[in-house]
Design a protein around this motif. Sequence first.
Motif, short mmCIF file in Angstrom:
data_model
loop_
_atom_site.label_atom_id
_atom_site.label_comp_id
_atom_site.label_asym_id
_atom_site.label_seq_id
_atom_site.Cartn_x
_atom_site.Cartn_y
_atom_site.Cartn_z
N VAL A 27 0.57 -1.24 0.15
CA VAL A 27 -0.28 -0.26 -0.02
C VAL A 27 0.84 1.15 -0.06
O VAL A 27 0.65 2.31 -0.83
N TYR A 28 1.82 1.73 0.87
CA TYR A 28 3.15 2.51 0.56
C TYR A 28 3.72 2.35 -0.69
O TYR A 28 3.90 4.05 -0.87
N VAL A 67 5.75 0.42 13.44
CA VAL A 67 6.91 1.13 13.57
C VAL A 67 6.72 1.46 12.72
O VAL A 67 7.74 2.24 11.60
N ASP A 68 6.98 0.47 11.26
CA ASP A 68 7.05 0.74 9.38
C ASP A 68 6.42 1.67 8.90
O ASP A 68 6.59 2.44 8.48
N PHE A 69 5.15 2.06 10.34
CA PHE A 69 4.06 2.98 9.41
C PHE A 69 4.87 4.05 10.08
O PHE A 69 4.79 5.49 9.33
N VAL A 70 5.14 3.95 10.92
CA VAL A 70 6.12 6.07 11.45
C VAL A 70 6.89 5.98 10.67
O VAL A 70 7.34 7.42 10.65
N ASP A 71 8.02 4.93 10.11
CA ASP A 71 9.00 5.11 9.47
C ASP A 71 8.58 6.02 8.01
O ASP A 71 9.11 6.91 7.30
N TRP A 72 7.43 5.45 7.26
CA TRP A 72 7.52 5.58 6.56
C TRP A 72 6.30 6.96 6.44
O TRP A 72 6.38 8.13 5.83
N ALA A 73 5.54 7.36 7.72
CA ALA A 73 5.03 8.35 7.60
C ALA A 73 5.87 9.51 7.67
O ALA A 73 5.56 11.14 7.10
N GLU A 74 6.98 9.63 8.40
CA GLU A 74 8.22 10.40 8.71
C GLU A 74 8.82 10.89 7.43
O GLU A 74 9.22 11.73 7.67
N ARG A 75 8.49 10.06 6.27
CA ARG A 75 9.53 10.41 4.87
C ARG A 75 8.51 11.29 4.53
O ARG A 75 9.06 12.09 3.92
N GLN A 76 6.89 11.37 4.61
CA GLN A 76 5.92 12.00 4.11
C GLN A 76 6.12 13.51 4.65
O GLN A 76 6.10 14.83 4.00
N ALA A 112 13.28 18.07 11.15
CA ALA A 112 13.27 17.70 12.53
C ALA A 112 12.35 17.31 13.62
O ALA A 112 12.44 16.51 14.28
N GLU A 113 10.94 17.87 13.20
CA GLU A 113 9.68 17.44 13.43
C GLU A 113 8.80 15.84 13.03
O GLU A 113 7.74 15.23 13.33
N GLY A 114 9.43 15.91 12.04
CA GLY A 114 9.00 14.91 11.23
C GLY A 114 8.81 12.90 12.30
O GLY A 114 7.13 12.31 11.88
N ARG A 115 9.37 12.36 12.34
CA ARG A 115 9.70 11.42 13.46
C ARG A 115 8.66 11.51 14.80
O ARG A 115 7.64 11.02 14.59
N LYS A 116 8.67 12.76 14.83
CA LYS A 116 7.39 13.36 16.31
C LYS A 116 5.83 13.78 16.05
O LYS A 116 5.41 12.49 16.30
N TYR A 117 5.84 14.10 14.26
CA TYR A 117 4.53 13.90 14.06
C TYR A 117 4.00 12.49 13.10
O TYR A 117 3.03 12.28 13.44
N ALA A 118 4.91 11.54 13.01
CA ALA A 118 4.77 10.20 12.81
C ALA A 118 4.43 9.40 13.92
O ALA A 118 3.20 9.05 13.47
N THR A 119 5.05 9.75 15.26
CA THR A 119 4.66 9.21 16.40
C THR A 119 3.16 8.78 16.57
O THR A 119 2.64 8.81 16.77
N SER A 120 2.75 10.46 16.71
CA SER A 120 1.72 11.11 16.70
C SER A 120 0.67 11.25 16.10
O SER A 120 -0.76 10.56 16.88
N LEU A 121 1.18 10.90 14.62
CA LEU A 121 -0.46 9.82 13.97
C LEU A 121 -0.91 9.10 14.50
O LEU A 121 -1.79 8.44 14.36
N MET A 122 0.20 8.32 14.54
CA MET A 122 -0.37 6.86 14.72
C MET A 122 -0.64 6.28 15.96
O MET A 122 -1.63 5.71 16.48
N ALA A 123 -0.05 7.32 17.74
CA ALA A 123 -0.82 7.07 18.25
C ALA A 123 -2.07 8.06 19.11
O ALA A 123 -3.09 7.08 19.18
N GLY A 124 -2.60 9.00 17.76
CA GLY A 124 -3.57 9.19 17.72
C GLY A 124 -4.66 7.71 17.13
O GLY A 124 -5.54 7.62 17.33
N ILE A 125 -4.11 7.25 16.35
CA ILE A 125 -5.13 5.84 15.29
C ILE A 125 -5.37 5.07 16.84
O ILE A 125 -6.61 4.73 16.74
N GLN A 126 -4.24 4.81 17.09
CA GLN A 126 -4.37 3.25 17.81
C GLN A 126 -4.93 4.13 19.28
O GLN A 126 -5.93 2.95 19.97
#
Length: 206
Positions: free
Chosen positions: A67-68, A126-135, A143-157
């Motif tokens: 999908v990615y 983690v794969d989702f977070v890695d992919w989202a971070e790149r986006q 600088a904020e990519g990892r934090k934003y990606a993690t927050s995205l997955m945290a919100g979903i979970q």
Amino acid sequence: MINQTKRDRLIDSAALLFHHKGLTATSLADIAGKAEIPIGNVYYYFKTKEELALAAIARRKEQFSAVYAQLEENIADPRLRLIEAVFYFDKVRDEYAKYGCPVGKIIDDADVEKDTVAKTAAQVLVDFVDWAERQFQSLGHVAEGRKYATSLMAGIQGAAIMAKASQNPQVISDEISRLIAWLETLPNRKIQLGKVGARTLESNAA
């Protein structure tokens, strides 16, 4: 199931039962029955439930990776890729409200620090977070990519947990709407930087 191999039927049945009943509560006999395969034949393909669980997780991991790749190929704008990826969870809201997140359920059933199955399942998130971070980085949020990606997955979970606790799929829809609204308003810093550069060139030329 008619056109599937026995191995595929076992993997798909295991994935379904692990999601619906949990890893601990599901036996090899349960999986064999769901796949309509004699229990004795299961051991030809998988010696233990752990092997079958790892195969089911690997299948899910492959599906998400595909999908990615498809999003990367078909959608040029990284913001729209993120929105499309997040919107997927609204499509499965009823299932998640009833049974929870299939990956999260496996992680909850095991010890991530010690259990190979739980570690492998965690890698799907983690794969989702890695992919989202790149986006996010493609949007200039390096600088904020990892934090934003993690927050995205945290919100979903988090929404998946609350939806299951309340048996209310609307919880997921509301959170997805909030996340998409945030993504839509997140500035594209690369475009902004480009505009600043263009204005500087124009000013120097004048």
